[in-house]
Design a protein around this motif. Structure first.
Motif, short mmCIF file in Angstrom:
data_model
loop_
_atom_site.label_atom_id
_atom_site.label_comp_id
_atom_site.label_asym_id
_atom_site.label_seq_id
_atom_site.Cartn_x
_atom_site.Cartn_y
_atom_site.Cartn_z
N THR A 10 10.61 -13.77 45.71
CA THR A 10 11.45 -13.09 44.70
C THR A 10 12.16 -12.14 45.25
O THR A 10 11.65 -11.19 46.11
N THR A 11 13.36 -11.95 44.97
CA THR A 11 14.39 -10.72 45.16
C THR A 11 14.40 -9.74 44.43
O THR A 11 14.83 -8.66 44.71
N ALA A 12 13.75 -9.64 43.30
CA ALA A 12 13.12 -8.71 42.48
C ALA A 12 12.46 -7.57 43.21
O ALA A 12 11.49 -8.09 43.77
N ARG A 13 12.97 -6.20 43.18
CA ARG A 13 12.16 -5.24 43.69
C ARG A 13 11.10 -4.75 42.62
O ARG A 13 11.09 -4.66 41.47
N PRO A 14 9.67 -4.80 43.43
CA PRO A 14 8.53 -4.52 42.34
C PRO A 14 8.71 -2.97 41.66
O PRO A 14 9.02 -2.12 42.36
N GLY A 15 8.46 -2.90 40.56
CA GLY A 15 8.18 -1.61 39.99
C GLY A 15 9.21 -0.88 39.11
O GLY A 15 8.98 -0.21 38.23
N PHE A 19 8.79 0.44 35.37
CA PHE A 19 8.99 1.82 34.98
C PHE A 19 9.82 2.15 33.88
O PHE A 19 9.71 2.72 32.98
N GLY A 20 10.87 1.08 33.78
CA GLY A 20 11.92 1.01 32.65
C GLY A 20 11.22 0.63 31.46
O GLY A 20 11.25 1.33 30.53
N GLN A 21 10.04 -0.36 31.48
CA GLN A 21 9.29 -0.70 30.12
C GLN A 21 8.57 0.58 30.11
O GLN A 21 8.25 0.88 28.71
N LEU A 22 7.86 1.41 30.84
CA LEU A 22 7.07 2.36 30.56
C LEU A 22 7.94 3.55 30.03
O LEU A 22 7.29 3.97 29.16
N LEU A 23 8.91 3.79 30.64
CA LEU A 23 9.89 4.58 29.95
C LEU A 23 10.31 4.46 28.48
O LEU A 23 10.34 5.28 27.70
N ARG A 348 3.47 7.91 37.85
CA ARG A 348 4.37 7.37 36.84
C ARG A 348 4.46 7.46 35.53
O ARG A 348 5.46 7.63 34.54
N VAL A 349 3.29 7.67 35.03
CA VAL A 349 2.92 7.73 33.32
C VAL A 349 3.55 9.31 33.01
O VAL A 349 4.40 9.47 32.24
N LEU A 350 3.06 10.25 34.09
CA LEU A 350 3.44 11.67 33.71
C LEU A 350 4.85 11.85 33.91
O LEU A 350 5.78 12.73 33.32
N VAL A 351 5.61 11.14 35.09
CA VAL A 351 6.89 11.32 35.29
C VAL A 351 7.78 10.58 34.10
O VAL A 351 8.89 11.14 33.58
N VAL A 356 11.15 11.78 29.17
CA VAL A 356 11.39 11.74 27.83
C VAL A 356 11.49 13.21 27.23
O VAL A 356 12.52 13.39 26.41
N VAL A 357 10.60 13.89 27.43
CA VAL A 357 10.36 15.46 26.85
C VAL A 357 11.56 16.24 27.27
O VAL A 357 12.12 17.12 26.44
#
Length: 517
Positions: A10-15, A19-23, A348-351, A356-357
């Motif tokens: 796959t040409t998609a870059r992992p992560g 991260f977008g979904q997490l954000l 990544r969770v803390l980032v 957001v805040v």
């Protein structure tokens, strides 16, 4: 026969998508908690409300709001008050003069005067675009204690020879105009000249006013009257005046240019200057100043941008509470495990939480400042208070900087909350480390040395980003935190706060990976 299946590439870059979904999940979490949203809106309202209360009083000495400050070519508020003996110069030309004395009188009250010369009393020659206050100029001068100087457009100052002018050792000064360029020269004998500096005054009038001037700002008061400064008047003796070039051919005219802006504690509002022939020259007396307006005791009737944003520290406390609670509530309710299970990469969770805040806090500060800076200025002027005008770039820096201040503070609180896991303790740590030093330093509770130390080494240094008033070596005042001056430059002060936030954030990431398994 067995075959080996190769998984498709796959040409998609992992992560990145993760991260977008997490954000997005963290943002959804934030906006669906009513208390956080209400606190955010409340922070905007409290900043504006406190700012409105700070600008509510009227100026009894000028209820009609007629005391607007002159504005210089760079957009800064200026003092432009002096006594002027002048003619019009037609095109290019020169003016040369010998200054043989500069003396002064200081008055602690109307009935008590004594000999004395303010360090920045000035006597010299000036090329001024017009007689309007705030108009462009270049000047060569002798000063009370700082030797010969070339100054132009209020904020620019170049040193020449040292020493005082006297009958035995006069100071020769020359200004030469060539187009829009003014070049200043000095000499000890009127024969050998050295260049001090030059100024490019874009758009200078074809017929500027040129001549002799004298002015004197306040002098430090050693009698303990309470203000720290005493009004002063200066008198300069000009022995010879030589003109070169094409002049209008008229006689010398004498005028008081403007009146004091109410910030130099000089005589110029109450005592008019004057000029009289003296041999082949003039003796000129004047008071006031030609310089940018700065803070300090003499500007007690002048409001600055900081006055309109005095509520920022209250809004900051609210965003600190939100920032700390954004992580500690998950510990208190046992939800941190679900969050980390959904996204095992804990850093990544803390980032995501920090983004957001921090973004929300930035918008709170930006919107509040963008509303209060112009509105507070209009409200103050309508109530009779002059407002210290600053360049547009400074105004934008203060507005954006207020957003960055709240963002950094909220991320700092988030990190401390992740470290301590208890909301009340985390909030206390951040408030004690940031807000308390700011209040102690700016409220004149501590000596200046201790106040400056606190604003260098604590997170409270970040408030320097809101400072709008500049420090100028050629203007004497009290450069202390209680007068609005921080020991660090605006961006350096914000950098100290960001360093604290970054260090706490790094520690929080490490602890989150080690403890919460």
């Amino acid at each position: 026969m067995t075959s080996t299946m190769t998984p498709p590439r796959t040409t998609a870059r992992p992560g990145r998508g993760g991260f977008g979904q997490l954000l997005h999940a963290e943002w959804t979490k934030f906006r669906t908690v009513r208390g956080w949203v209400q606190s955010t809106v409340g922070a905007v309202l409290i900043i504006c409300l406190v700012g409105l209360l700070a600008t509510a009083a009227g100026n009894k000495s000028d209820p009609d709001g007629s005391s607007a400050l002159p504005v210089g070519p760079g957009g800064e508020a200026v003092n432009d008050s002096f006594y002027f003996v002048h003619q019009k110069l037609q095109g290019d030309g020169t003016i040369t003069v010998s200054v043989s004395s500069l003396a002064g009188v200081v008055s602690t009250n109307p009935n008590d005067s004594r000999s004395g010369l303010a360090p920045w009393a000035k006597a010299g020659i000036i090329v001024k675009d017009s007689l309007d206050q705030g108009s462009s100029y270049a000047a060569m001068m002798v000063t009370g204690s700082h030797g010969v100087r070339m100054q132009h457009d209020y904020t620019h100052d170049t040193a020449g020879m040292t020493g005082a002018a006297s009958q035995e050792s006069p100071r020769w000064l020359r200004l030469q105009r060539t187009g829009d360029t003014l070049t200043g020269y000095q000499s000890t004998d009127g024969s050998k000249w050295t260049e001090v500096g030059h100024a490019d005054l874009s758009g200078l009038s074809a017929t500027p006013q040129v001549g002799l001037f004298v002015t004197s700002p306040s002098s430090k008061d050693e009698t303990g009257t309470g203000t720290g400064f005493a009004p002063a008047v200066a008198t300069g003796t000009f022995d010879q005046v030589t003109l070169g070039g094409q002049w209008t051919g008229g006689s010398w005219e004498s005028d008081q240019v403007g009146k004091d802006a109410g910030t130099s504690a000089s005589y110029s509002q109450d005592t008019k200057g004057g000029a009289a022939p003296s041999g082949s020259g003039f003796k000129v007396t004047g008071a006031g100043d030609i310089a940018p307006v700065v803070g300090g005791p003499a500007t007690s009737g002048v409001r600055t941008i900081e006055n309109f944003l005095v509520g920022a520290f209250a809004g900051l406390i609210i965003m600190v509470v939100v920032g700390a609670g954004y992580i500690t509530v998950e510990y208190r309710r046992g939800m941190i495990g679900l969050t980390l299970a959904a996204s095992p990469r804990r850093g990544r969770v803390l980032v995501a939480k920090g983004l957001v805040v921090g973004s929300v806090a930035f918008v709170v500060g930006l919107v509040s400042a963008a509303v209060m800076v112009p509105f507070g200025g209009q409200r103050s002027e309508s109530n009779g208070f002059p407002v210290l005008t600053v360049p547009t770039a400074t105004e934008l820096r203060v507005i954006v900087g207020t957003g960055l201040l709240l963002a950094a503070a909220s991320v700092f609180a988030l990190a401390v909350g992740a470290i301590l896991r208890r909301s009340a303790v985390a909030i206390t740590v951040v408030v004690v480390g940031m807000v308390l030093p700011y209040l102690l330093a700016t409220a004149s509770v501590l000596p200046d040395g201790a106040s400056q130390w606190l604003l260098r080494v604590t997170p409270a240094a970040g408030f320097a980003i809101q400072q709008s008033i500049e420090r100028y070596d050629q203007v004497v005042t009290v450069y202390s935190p209680s007068s609005g001056y921080f020991p660090l430059a605006p961006w350096a002060g914000l950098g100290v706060l960001c360093a604290y936030a970054a260090a706490a954030f790094a520690a929080a990431v490490i602890l989150l990976r080690r403890r919460d398994v």
